[in-house]
Scaffold this active site. Sequence first.
Site, mmCIF file in Angstrom:
data_model
loop_
_atom_site.group_PDB
_atom_site.id
_atom_site.type_symbol
_atom_site.label_atom_id
_atom_site.label_comp_id
_atom_site.label_asym_id
_atom_site.label_seq_id
_atom_site.Cartn_x
_atom_site.Cartn_y
_atom_site.Cartn_z
ATOM 1 N N GLU A 288 0.291 -8.656 -2.246
ATOM 2 C CA GLU A 288 0.444 -7.525 -2.434
ATOM 3 C C GLU A 288 -0.017 -7.127 -3.954
ATOM 4 O O GLU A 288 0.126 -6.074 -4.313
ATOM 5 C CB GLU A 288 2.091 -8.045 -3.033
ATOM 6 N N GLU B 285 -4.356 1.093 -4.336
ATOM 7 C CA GLU B 285 -3.643 2.034 -4.113
ATOM 8 C C GLU B 285 -4.002 3.017 -5.860
ATOM 9 O O GLU B 285 -3.998 3.901 -5.869
ATOM 10 C CB GLU B 285 -1.585 1.757 -4.520
HETATM 11 N N1 LIG Z 1 -4.071 10.973 -1.054
HETATM 12 C C1 LIG Z 1 -3.670 10.634 -0.025
HETATM 13 N N2 LIG Z 1 -4.562 10.965 1.165
HETATM 14 C C2 LIG Z 1 -3.939 10.847 2.143
HETATM 15 N N3 LIG Z 1 -2.569 10.449 2.436
HETATM 16 C C3 LIG Z 1 -2.278 9.634 1.126
HETATM 17 C C4 LIG Z 1 -2.872 9.482 -0.113
HETATM 18 N N4 LIG Z 1 -2.265 8.825 -0.707
HETATM 19 C C5 LIG Z 1 -1.139 8.708 0.325
HETATM 20 N N5 LIG Z 1 -0.994 8.389 1.689
HETATM 21 C C6 LIG Z 1 -0.443 8.245 2.560
HETATM 22 O O1 LIG Z 1 1.028 7.645 2.377
HETATM 23 C C7 LIG Z 1 0.632 6.418 2.335
HETATM 24 C C8 LIG Z 1 1.935 6.367 1.513
HETATM 25 O O2 LIG Z 1 1.660 6.305 0.180
HETATM 26 P P1 LIG Z 1 1.563 6.056 -1.448
HETATM 27 O O3 LIG Z 1 0.672 6.012 -2.689
HETATM 28 O O4 LIG Z 1 3.147 6.583 -1.352
HETATM 29 O O5 LIG Z 1 2.122 4.280 -1.459
HETATM 30 P P2 LIG Z 1 3.156 3.373 -0.754
HETATM 31 O O6 LIG Z 1 2.857 2.192 0.012
HETATM 32 O O7 LIG Z 1 4.335 4.769 -1.344
HETATM 33 O O8 LIG Z 1 2.928 2.540 -1.982
HETATM 34 P P3 LIG Z 1 3.868 1.445 -2.414
HETATM 35 O O9 LIG Z 1 3.457 0.005 -2.034
HETATM 36 O O10 LIG Z 1 3.883 1.625 -3.997
HETATM 37 O O11 LIG Z 1 5.297 1.600 -1.896
HETATM 38 C C9 LIG Z 1 -0.205 5.415 2.529
HETATM 39 O O12 LIG Z 1 -0.031 4.414 3.400
HETATM 40 C C10 LIG Z 1 -1.080 7.054 3.061
HETATM 41 O O13 LIG Z 1 -1.297 6.760 4.345
#
Ligand SMILES: Nc1ncnc2c1ncn2[C@@H]1O[C@H](COP(=O)(O)OP(=O)(O)OP(=O)(O)O)[C@@H](O)[C@H]1O
Length: 128
Positions: A66, A73
């Site tokens: 985690e 991220e």
């Molecule tokens: N800059 C980016 N370009 C392309 N795809 C992205 C990008 N940022 C996020 N993603 C896609 O969206 C998904 C979710 O991203 P996010 O940054 O919201 O992380 P998360 O998994 O929601 O974070 P958390 O663990 O805080 O819930 C990622 O796994 C990826 O597939």
Amino acid sequence: MEKRRTWGDVFRNAWDGVRATASTERNFKVHLALCAAVLLLGALLRVPRLDWGLLCLAIGLVLSAELMNTAVEAAVNLTVGDRLHPLAKKAKDAAAGAVLASAFFAALIGLIVFVPPLLTLAKSWGWL
Ligand SMILES: Nc1ncnc2c1ncn2[C@@H]1O[C@H](COP(=O)(O)OP(=O)(O)OP(=O)(O)O)[C@@H](O)[C@H]1O
């Protein structure tokens, strides 16, 4: 010349990372609560010492994954900002996959450790 960091600085920075993740990441909070439940159940069922070792390994694995996920991220967001990029997706998805893999195997360890004593308890209470 740059000031040399003491061991105290190193631990303070690492602890700041854990605290910041715990206060901002919902999934980390959920995993912390599950870890507390696992430790409580282990104590209630008086699991043997080797099983405690397995549970501690599982907890360490999940919490570390985690924290690494949060680090990836943050680093990706810092690099790409609001832009979408296939490599950003690859990095974030792989980091999320590491959390999923660690949680899956931690759950298996939980089953291996807890199911036998829970079955014994259920039999002794006449539930089975
Ligand atoms: N800059 C980016 N370009 C392309 N795809 C992205 C990008 N940022 C996020 N993603 C896609 O969206 C998904 C979710 O991203 P996010 O940054 O919201 O992380 P998360 O998994 O929601 O974070 P958390 O663990 O805080 O819930 C990622 O796994 C990826 O597939």
